[in-house]
Design a protein around this motif. Structure first.
Motif, PDB file in Angstrom:
ATOM      1  N   PRO A  75      35.446  12.173  48.509  1.00  0.00           N
ATOM      2  CA  PRO A  75      33.833  11.459  49.210  1.00  0.00           C
ATOM      3  C   PRO A  75      33.133  12.657  49.635  1.00  0.00           C
ATOM      4  O   PRO A  75      33.650  13.941  50.005  1.00  0.00           O
ATOM      5  CB  PRO A  75      34.067  10.549  50.119  1.00  0.00           C
ATOM      6  CG  PRO A  75      35.524  10.758  50.807  1.00  0.00           C
ATOM      7  CD  PRO A  75      36.295  11.537  49.824  1.00  0.00           C
TER       8      PRO A  75
ATOM      9  N   ALA B 230      31.264   8.349  53.069  1.00  0.00           N
ATOM     10  CA  ALA B 230      32.252   8.040  52.354  1.00  0.00           C
ATOM     11  C   ALA B 230      32.283   6.173  52.743  1.00  0.00           C
ATOM     12  O   ALA B 230      32.510   5.542  51.935  1.00  0.00           O
ATOM     13  CB  ALA B 230      33.714   8.384  53.056  1.00  0.00           C
ATOM     14  N   GLY B 231      31.983   5.955  54.062  1.00  0.00           N
ATOM     15  CA  GLY B 231      31.942   4.559  54.370  1.00  0.00           C
ATOM     16  C   GLY B 231      31.316   3.840  53.672  1.00  0.00           C
ATOM     17  O   GLY B 231      31.250   2.604  53.298  1.00  0.00           O
ATOM     18  N   THR B 232      29.834   4.106  53.302  1.00  0.00           N
ATOM     19  CA  THR B 232      28.967   3.501  52.712  1.00  0.00           C
ATOM     20  C   THR B 232      28.894   3.397  51.165  1.00  0.00           C
ATOM     21  O   THR B 232      28.452   2.835  50.225  1.00  0.00           O
ATOM     22  CB  THR B 232      27.534   4.128  53.192  1.00  0.00           C
ATOM     23  OG1 THR B 232      26.476   2.937  52.822  1.00  0.00           O
ATOM     24  CG2 THR B 232      27.051   5.387  52.387  1.00  0.00           C
ATOM     25  N   CYS B 233      29.541   4.522  50.584  1.00  0.00           N
ATOM     26  CA  CYS B 233      29.582   4.816  48.881  1.00  0.00           C
ATOM     27  C   CYS B 233      30.411   3.445  48.562  1.00  0.00           C
ATOM     28  O   CYS B 233      31.554   2.948  48.980  1.00  0.00           O
ATOM     29  CB  CYS B 233      30.358   6.191  48.719  1.00  0.00           C
ATOM     30  SG  CYS B 233      30.792   6.129  47.029  1.00  0.00           S
TER      31      CYS B 233
ATOM     32  N   ARG C 253      31.887  13.397  52.443  1.00  0.00           N
ATOM     33  CA  ARG C 253      32.348  14.276  53.556  1.00  0.00           C
ATOM     34  C   ARG C 253      33.344  15.527  53.244  1.00  0.00           C
ATOM     35  O   ARG C 253      33.479  16.400  53.862  1.00  0.00           O
ATOM     36  CB  ARG C 253      32.930  13.263  54.493  1.00  0.00           C
ATOM     37  CG  ARG C 253      33.445  13.993  55.693  1.00  0.00           C
ATOM     38  CD  ARG C 253      34.076  12.970  56.852  1.00  0.00           C
ATOM     39  NE  ARG C 253      35.464  12.356  56.261  1.00  0.00           N
ATOM     40  CZ  ARG C 253      36.499  13.040  56.173  1.00  0.00           C
ATOM     41  NH1 ARG C 253      36.694  14.374  56.869  1.00  0.00           N
ATOM     42  NH2 ARG C 253      37.667  12.439  55.520  1.00  0.00           N
TER      43      ARG C 253
ATOM     44  N   GLY D  34      33.639   4.518  47.592  1.00  0.00           N
ATOM     45  CA  GLY D  34      34.499   5.345  48.911  1.00  0.00           C
ATOM     46  C   GLY D  34      35.855   5.388  48.550  1.00  0.00           C
ATOM     47  O   GLY D  34      36.590   6.279  48.765  1.00  0.00           O
ATOM     48  N   GLU D  35      36.275   3.966  48.667  1.00  0.00           N
ATOM     49  CA  GLU D  35      37.882   3.806  48.846  1.00  0.00           C
ATOM     50  C   GLU D  35      38.352   4.514  47.654  1.00  0.00           C
ATOM     51  O   GLU D  35      39.601   4.361  47.459  1.00  0.00           O
ATOM     52  CB  GLU D  35      37.973   2.354  49.089  1.00  0.00           C
ATOM     53  CG  GLU D  35      37.563   1.294  47.882  1.00  0.00           C
ATOM     54  CD  GLU D  35      37.275  -0.142  48.608  1.00  0.00           C
ATOM     55  OE1 GLU D  35      38.095  -0.423  49.120  1.00  0.00           O
ATOM     56  OE2 GLU D  35      36.137  -0.537  48.553  1.00  0.00           O
TER      57      GLU D  35
ATOM     58  N   GLY E 212      31.476  10.832  58.150  1.00  0.00           N
ATOM     59  CA  GLY E 212      32.287   9.871  57.141  1.00  0.00           C
ATOM     60  C   GLY E 212      31.261   8.910  56.886  1.00  0.00           C
ATOM     61  O   GLY E 212      31.512   7.732  56.341  1.00  0.00           O
ATOM     62  N   MET E 213      30.144   8.828  57.268  1.00  0.00           N
ATOM     63  CA  MET E 213      29.023   7.590  56.939  1.00  0.00           C
ATOM     64  C   MET E 213      28.953   7.682  55.267  1.00  0.00           C
ATOM     65  O   MET E 213      28.727   6.511  54.996  1.00  0.00           O
ATOM     66  CB  MET E 213      27.856   8.030  57.584  1.00  0.00           C
ATOM     67  CG  MET E 213      26.805   7.119  57.300  1.00  0.00           C
ATOM     68  SD  MET E 213      26.735   5.546  57.583  1.00  0.00           S
ATOM     69  CE  MET E 213      25.527   5.157  58.817  1.00  0.00           C
TER      70      MET E 213
END
Ligand SMILES: Cc1cc2nc3c(=O)[nH]c(=O)nc-3n(C[C@H](O)[C@H](O)[C@H](O)COP(=O)(O)OP(=O)(O)OC[C@H]3O[C@@H](n4cnc5c(N)ncnc54)[C@H](O)[C@@H]3O)c2cc1C
Ligand code: SF4
Ligand code: SF4
Ligand code: SF4
Ligand code: SF4
Lengths: 401, 667
Positions: free
Chosen positions: A50, A38-41, A52, A44-45, A35-36
């Motif tokens: 995303p 999605a988390g950094t995109c 992942r 992403g939210e 999930g790195m």
């Protein structure tokens, strides 16, 4: 160190069916679903899929569902996920463009603004739909004199690939004039293609209009063959990216440099000429294609610090952790779409960080950013005036006259 | 022992093993046996299901006697596994064991091919190569070298400490060399240890004290190994002892000097507390340090820098006269038979993952710093207060920082999931703070570890499955330094942005930056990551490729304390096995110089990876120390005048082998 990714080439013609059989595709199989990405995109939210989730859907055989969603249109090709992926999966280079192309094919309709841009680029060789005969105008107006390949009829050291925004738009032209001034100051033997030049197509390929991209590649490659030069230099971070990463798969093998890289190399000669003091506090915004994709983090900063009077301050997110201006991957022409989806403009998010540093100037090195940030500054309140300048504009200003 | 008579005809027995189906399924062993039976000098040629079994070996011995064989060739598995078995079998039947030759048709053939016909042809060629070389073999003798009973242990962490005590308690003389001013390693910095949550120093300090006072242990702290010469059983080692400016035999550890130092308050970065506390130029690293001897830092001591201090420490020391500003570095030479390397690890530098803000935001800590902060002997006396003086109410623990990451270190550091849980529990216990653990996969292998995880989960800490992507200041917070931790909760497919007061980075374990230097010093190998390489991952986990040098603890790879201690015990046992046997046997496949042909050009000398070659100054001829030579063959191939010969690999032997290999096979 956060790895500077190798400028590895991309596999020509990999499709969603074949990608997992390529060496780069095999890396996709190693995804640990951390999930790195999605988390950094930066968006992403707002993504249902995303990177992942895309990978897991692909590995489980449900990728069609991803194509039906418009999730991937939110990707601004900023290389954030790819730079931080712990498995070194070349998401933004290899997988995401394929997914984006399929997404576009599967949408009942493509956002109008983007549709128009793609058509313009195909028809006129530039995204704004300007006449290709006017491309050279900036270089001849107001007494500027820039050598043009077709006219000078001799080999040159540097072929300067100007690109669209820097040729047609007012603030881009400022940038181009600054580059010309610096080339002259450094005694560099250069020329441009003038009206023969067409968009390098970087955004075309990141929105993965592969057909469009290939048309442009073929065209530009033919023009390059007409002339003799030692290397290509461009002030456009996206053209630089296309030449570095994509063109080689079509046989392109000229050395390429971005103006910030070139000028940073020339600093010993350039520095003594930077005599005019600029009393600015500057914050530098890392362009995705230069920073994360090419590791050019220090070069633009070194240039800024070489200008007398300039004080450099950093935004919260900088270098590998920088936040995209939102213009990549077609984002330049998706603002309306993003707004409809209730998404914050990334340029606004970025400008807020810049304002918080207390800087007078946001320094940039990609022509999209000038527009995006100047636009964002119109809506984001700030007490103290803050302006946007390309690094080369500041250098040219510091040259004095 | 069989002594070949001159001109006695060569009589070879050839045996091919099925290895169950391992070989027989890919190689037509009957065909090979039939073919080899037709080759010159071959008297018997047989196949058998398991040559290494007792009946297999007896078959060879019986043939030797009945058929008057004087050479034996076995085609089976790798010589690494059974060469010794067959050498012994032939020797028992009265032939010199070096008249035996082994052919590997399993690892080199059956296991790596898929075409049965081709694999059979390859087996024939390999067998014939051996049949052609073995008549040229000469009888050789295994030499015995005595093993010196003393042991050197490098690194005084828990692994080195445990190995030292095991050996010393059994009466062996041990030299323990530690780089830091005290032994204890990382464990001495911890508050409690997983999975039992027992106090680290409560179990470690008695062992440290035992090392300090053991009559059989010579403890040299603040020291490093400078040079290693020699070979298994006889290592000559030079140890460099840095000056502490306090004499170990005279200092009583009273610390009155520390009290008396002209610096009234501690002022300098305290290394033991990772810079979270301050110390004076003269200090004891921590209360239970072993040896309990102070030391003076020449970088900050006024006297040592400028010679202009009032030297109140010296005064306080008085008649004990333990302080000596003139102390010099010393070199000590020792002789040992075996060496255990237990140099441990270092933690990953979190600045290499800049998106976690370590070194930028003061409320971001690495896990080892947190161990010190919650430790009663730490800089805050065990109270968890942050740099801003506050006690955190919400804490994020980020797993896998500098582990499992192509951009930093690729391996799983194995202990950080568990220590993250431990720290989460301890922080909660001290502060009542809410804890969020961000993990990718929760890895809790080992006895009692899953139970530990289970127990701690019940305490209600929040566990989020997702690698943290970004840590940045909370834009809505002005002064407290609150941070936002951003990650995807992958089980919920939702991006979380959680405000916290403190971030703990569970940094991974990595090799010391000087591991390559240490590797060369002891002639070991490193994995590509820099961990010292064991001889075999399963069957020789604490041996190295250099005989008599063993590994223990984290220098071989990340592991927890129980595994480090187990390895230390194993390494000690390996030393015993050599010491108590008293000698080692040396393969006779060594090289020697044919003196009358050597031109004394010296080109072979620097090439030998085992420094076995020297120049005989009087004769100006190269000389190879048999005890050091490992039979690698480098010098043999390099000698411009061809004057180096290697036993078992003489030119004639090698060339006939090649001819045998390359000639066409019948099928
Ligand atoms: C934050 C954290 C918490 C942990 N918590 C736990 C826990 O609760 N339970 C658990 O089981 N494990 C825990 N571990 C793992 C534990 O630290 C290791 O298993 C253990 O310390 C390994 O011991 P060692 O002797 O191999 O190495 P070390 O402890 O690193 O000791 C090596 C010693 O060698 C010395 N040295 C290094 N190089 C040289 C040289 N060239 N010459 C001479 N001396 C040298 C060093 O100074 C050091 O004293 C934790 C690890 C970390 C990072
Ligand atoms: S960051 Fe890489 S490994 Fe992690 S989920 Fe995304 S693609 Fe997979
Ligand atoms: S390239 Fe940027 S925008 Fe696209 S998915 Fe990756 S992080 Fe998100
Ligand atoms: S000499 Fe002075 S500064 Fe140095 S340790 Fe003694 S009292 Fe302290
Ligand atoms: S032990 Fe856990 S935290 Fe440490 S690297 Fe392995 S998975 Fe990550």
């Amino acid at each position: 160190m956060v790895a500077m990714l190798e400028p590895e080439l991309c596999e020509k013609g990999a499709t969603i069916e074949t990608v997992l059989d390529t060496p780069e595709g095999k890396r996709i199989l190693t995804c640990i679903q951390c999930g790195m990405c999605a988390g950094t995109c930066p968006y992403g939210e707002y993504m249902d899929y995303p990177p992942r989730r895309i990978i897991n859907m692909l590995r489980r055989g449900f990728i069609e569902e991803v194509f039906k969603s418009d999730s991937m249109l939110r990707c601004v090709a900023c290389y954030a996920c790819m730079s931080k992926c712990p498995r070194g999966i070349r998401l933004s280079d290899v997988l995401l463009p394929i997914v984006k192309e399929q997404t576009l094919i599967n949408q009942p309709e493509i956002p109008a603004e983007l549709q128009k841009t793609l058509q313009n680029t195909l028809r006129y060789g530039n995204p704004m739909g300007e006449s290709s005969r006017k491309r050279v105008n900036w270089a001849t107006a107001n007494g500027t004199k820039v050598p043009i390949m077709a006219e000078i009829k001799r080999p040159v050291d540097v072929l300067w690939f100007v690109e669209c925004y820097t040729a047609y738009y007012q603030r881009g032209q400022d940038n181009s004039r600054a580059v010309a001034k610096l080339f002259n100051a450094l005694g560099i033997d250069f020329a441009i293609l003038g009206n023969e030049e067409k968009c390098a197509g970087d955004c075309g390929q990141l929105t993965w209009e592969s057909g469009l991209f290939e048309t442009l590649t073929d065209y530009n490659m033919e023009i390059f063959k007409k002339y003799k030069f030692n290397r290509i230099v461009t002030g456009d971070a996206h053209a630089f990216n296309a030449f570095r990463i994509r063109y080689p798969m079509y046989g392109f093998n000229y050395p390429v440099e971005h103006t910030t890289g070139l000028f940073a190399r020339c600093l010993p000669q350039l520095k003594p000429k930077l005599t005019k003091k600029l009393n600015y506090t500057v914050t530098y915004h890392d362009a995705c294609c230069l920073g994360r994709r090419a590791g050019l983090y220090d070069e633009p900063r070194d240039l800024l610090l070489a200008i007398p009077g300039i004080k450099l301050v950093e935004m919260t997110h900088n270098r590998v952790n920088s936040i995209c201006c939102g213009g990549g991957g077609g984002g330049m022409w998706l603002d309306t779409f993003f707004k409809q989806k209730g998404m914050e403009r990334l340029s606004e998010r970025r400008v807020k960080e810049a304002i918080a540093t207390g800087a007078d100037v946001i320094a940039v090195s990609c022509p999209y950013e000038i527009y995006r940030f100047e636009d964002a500054l119109k809506v984001i309140p700030h007490d103290k005036p803050i302006i946007v300048r390309d690094v080369v504009e500041l250098l040219a200003e510091a040259l004095g006259d | 022992m069989y002594i070949p008579k001159k001109h006695e005809p060569v009589r070879i027995g050839f045996y091919i093993c099925h290895c169950g189906v391992n070989i027989a399924s890919m190689v037509d062993v009957k065909e090979v046996a039939k073919y080899v039976g037709t080759l010159p000098n071959v008297v018997v040629s047989r196949d058998y299901k398991y040559m290494c079994s007792d009946p297999g070996q007896e078959m060879i011995q019986q043939d030797i006697i009945e058929n008057r064989l004087n050479r034996v060739v076995v085609a089976a598995c790798s010589p690494m596994l059974h060469e010794q078995t067959f050498r012994k079998a032939t020797e028992k039947a009265g032939i010199n064991p070096f008249f035996f030759q082994m052919v590997n048709i399993r690892e080199h053939d059956a296991w790596v091919h898929t075409d049965r016909l081709e694999a059979t042809r390859k087996a024939m060629a390999l067998a014939r190569a051996a049949i052609q070389r073995v008549p040229l073999h000469k009888p050789l003798e295994v030499k015995k070298v005595a093993v010196h009973p003393n042991v050197l242990i490098v690194g005084g962490g828990i692994a080195g400490i445990h190995a030292a005590l095991v050996l010393a308690n059994a009466g062996k003389r041990v030299y323990l060399v530690e780089r830091d001013p005290t032994i204890g390693g990382h464990m001495a910095k911890f508050d409690k240890t997983f999975p039992t949550l027992d106090c680290a120093m409560c179990v470690l300090s008695p062992k440290m004290a035992a090392v300090g006072s053991h009559p059989n242990i010579t403890l040299w702290t603040y020291s490093e190994v400078a040079k290693v010469d020699g070979y298994v059983g006889n290592y000559k080692v030079v140890v460099r002892r840095k000056p502490r400016y306090v004499l170990e035999d005279l200092c009583t550890g009273c610390q009155e000097c520390v009290e008396a130092c002209v610096y009234k308050e501690p002022k300098f970065r305290d290394e033991f507390n990772l810079g979270l506390g301050k110390r004076k130029p003269i200090r004891l690293p921590f209360p239970q340090a072993i040896p309990p001897v102070t030391l003076i830092d020449p970088e900050t001591c006024i006297e040592l820098k400028s010679g202009k201090c009032k030297k109140t420490c010296l005064e306080a020391c008085g008649d004990r006269k333990a302080i000596d500003f003139k102390q010099q570095e010393e070199l000590r030479e020792i002789l040992v038979g075996t060496i255990i390397v237990a140099t441990g690890y270092q933690i990953f530098d979190a600045k290499r993952t800049p998106y976690y803000g370590y070194g930028v935001y003061p409320n971001v800590y690495n896990a080892l710093e947190v161990e010190r902060l919650i430790n009663a002997s730490g800089p805050t006396n065990g109270e968890l207060v942050m740099r801003n003086g506050q006690v955190p109410k919400k804490v994020a623990v980020i797993h896998c920082v500098g582990s499992r990451d192509e951009n930093t270190n690729r391996w799983c550091s194995r202990v950080c999931c568990l220590y993250s849980l431990k720290l989460a529990h301890l922080i909660h216990e001290r502060t009542n703070a809410e804890i969020v653990n961000f993990y990718i996969d929760m890895r809790t292998p080992g006895k009692g570890m899953e139970e530990f995880y289970n127990r701690l989960s019940e305490e209600g800490m929040m566990l989020v499955r997702g690698k943290v992507a970004d840590v940045y200041p909370d834009p809505t917070d002005g002064t407290t330094g609150r941070l936002i931790v951003q990650a995807e909760d992958t089980l919920m497919s939702r991006i979380l942005k959680i405000p916290v007061d403190m971030v703990v980075l569970s940094v991974g374990l990595e090799p010391h930056p000087d591991s390559d230097k240490i590797r060369r010093l002891f002639n070991m190998s490193c994995s590509s990551e820099g961990w010292f390489l064991e001889r075999h991952p399963k069957l020789a986990p604490v041996s190295t490729f250099t005989d008599g040098i063993f590994l223990a603890g984290c220098c071989q790879g990340p592991k927890d304390i129980p595994d480090s201690v187990a390895q230390a015990g194993a390494a000690a046992a390996e030393c015993f096995s050599l010491i108590d046997k008293g000698h080692i046997e040396q393969e006779p496949n060594t090289a020697f110089v044919v003196e009358k042909e050597c031109s004394g050009c010296k080109s072979c000398i620097p090439l030998c990876p085992y420094t076995a070659i020297s120049l005989l100054e009087d004769k100006k001829k190269a000389y190879i120390n048999e005890a050091l030579c490992k039979g690698c063959g480098t010098c043999v191939a390099s000698c411009p005048s061809g004057s180096i010969v290697q036993n078992l690999f003489e030119d004639a032997e090698v060339f006939s082998e090649i001819e045998g290999l390359l000639a066409p096979v019948p099928v």
